[in-house]
Design a protein around this motif. Structure first.
Motif: not given
Length: 358
Positions: A296-325
């Motif tokens: 993150g450019a600033e301390p309050q920005h999310v980390s790579w690990e957190e961002l990846y974890g959020r997208f990973q959770s969304l991609c584990r969801a059933p369609p159509p959410l996974k496809d939209e992500v």
């Protein structure tokens, strides 16, 4: 004894009034005094309940009085028909006020604060009342939870008190006149300003995960004041969250990742808003060559690990959410130059990580 009987008679009248339009004149001070009165009678029940002779004598007096009222055409107040009912007078009063649409906003908000104060240590009376509400909720939750299936929903719906709060919120939203200025939106904004915000966000999430229609045993709806069509109130919540960017950001920051995925899978408008926030957060990260990762450019920005974890959770969801992500990530990657090698575009790296990790 005579003084106590008079107290009970007056409280019976108070319970009757709590179901009428007269409560529109009640202010927070009136609600406070009514609850204090109910709690006093609960203490009376607790004290004399251990003394069999006194309890029986008092109960005979009360039953005689109620029979006289019934003979004269004035039936006893439902729910307060014996000595044992004195022990739950505060619960009866609270439920009747919560389901009475005539209760003013200020009095209603005060009652919510007394019943559900959020974080902190409640006093003994509040603890006992919340416990009673929880026991009521468990009876139907045990059956309804068997029907609930989904990605991470149980964290919000397994808590009977939280689920009861969600049902009460949806029921109240259905009763707010839409003809009034801003209607439900103003009501929700008032709750956001006055209630503990972290707890309120959890209640909103639970409300958004309740099924559109929830079959209940006959008579339970009248007893607990639960809404007939939770979907109506849920749509008001979605509209309010979509219009309040600061609340939506807090909603996405504060709640567990799996819970957010469940909400996003249920409400397309919120999934789009959530994806928009994640995209914005991703654009704030830069690649650190020395560390070999995105930071993150600033301390309050999310980390790579957190961002990846959020997208990973969304991609584990059933369609159509996974496809939209995945479609959204591909679009961001294309706008960023459609790079195929890591370390240049965060969207490329996310897609590569998700392809190997999901």
């Amino acid at each position: 004894m005579e003084s106590l009987v008079q107290h009970v008679q007056r409280f019976s009248e108070l319970l009757a009034v709590s179901r009428t339009t007269h409560v529109s004149t009640w202010d927070p001070a009136t609600v406070r005094r009514a609850l204090q009165w109910a709690r006093y009678l609960r203490h009376v029940h607790k004290r004399f309940g251990r003394h069999v002779r006194i309890r029986r004598a008092l109960e005979r007096r009360l039953q005689n009085q109620w029979r006289q009222e019934g003979a004269s055409g004035s039936a006893p107040v439902p729910g307060l028909t014996n000595f044992q009912a004195l022990g739950r007078g505060d619960l009866l009063l609270s439920l009747r006020l919560l389901e009475n649409r005539a209760l003013g906003d200020a009095a209603y908000h005060y009652l919510l604060q007394q019943l559900f104060p959020g974080p902190g240590v409640p006093d003994t009376d509040e603890e006992a009342l919340q416990g009673s509400l929880a026991r009521l909720a468990r009876c139907r939750s045990a059956v309804q939870l068997l029907r609930f299936s989904g990605h991470g929903e149980n964290s919000a719906l397994e808590d009977p008190v939280l689920k009861t709060q969600a049902e009460l919120l949806l029921g109240r939203l259905r009763e707010v006149p839409k003809a009034e200025a801003e209607g439900p939106s103003r009501f929700l904004s008032t709750l956001w300003d006055r209630l503990p915000q972290n707890n309120f966000l959890k209640v909103i999430a639970a409300a958004l995960l309740l099924p559109p229609s929830s079959p209940r045993p006959q008579g339970e709806e009248l007893e607990l004041g639960t809404p007939k069509t939770p979907g109506e109130g849920a749509q008001e919540l979605v509209r309010w969250l979509s219009a309040k960017s600061d609340v939506m950001a807090a909603f996405c920051h504060s709640l567990p990742v799996e819970l957010l995925t469940s909400v996003a899978g249920r409400h397309p408008a919120l999934s789009r808003a959530y994806l928009g926030l994640l995209t914005d957060w991703g654009r704030r990260l830069r690649y650190d060559l020395q560390k070999g990762t995105w930071v993150g450019a600033e301390p309050q920005h999310v980390s790579w690990e957190e961002l990846y974890g959020r997208f990973q959770s969304l991609c584990r969801a059933p369609p159509p959410l996974k496809d939209e992500v995945l479609t959204a990530l591909e679009a961001c990657k294309a706008q960023d130059g459609d790079f195929q090698v890591p370390g240049v575009s965060i969207w490329t790296d996310l897609l590569l990580a998700l392809g190997s990790g999901s």
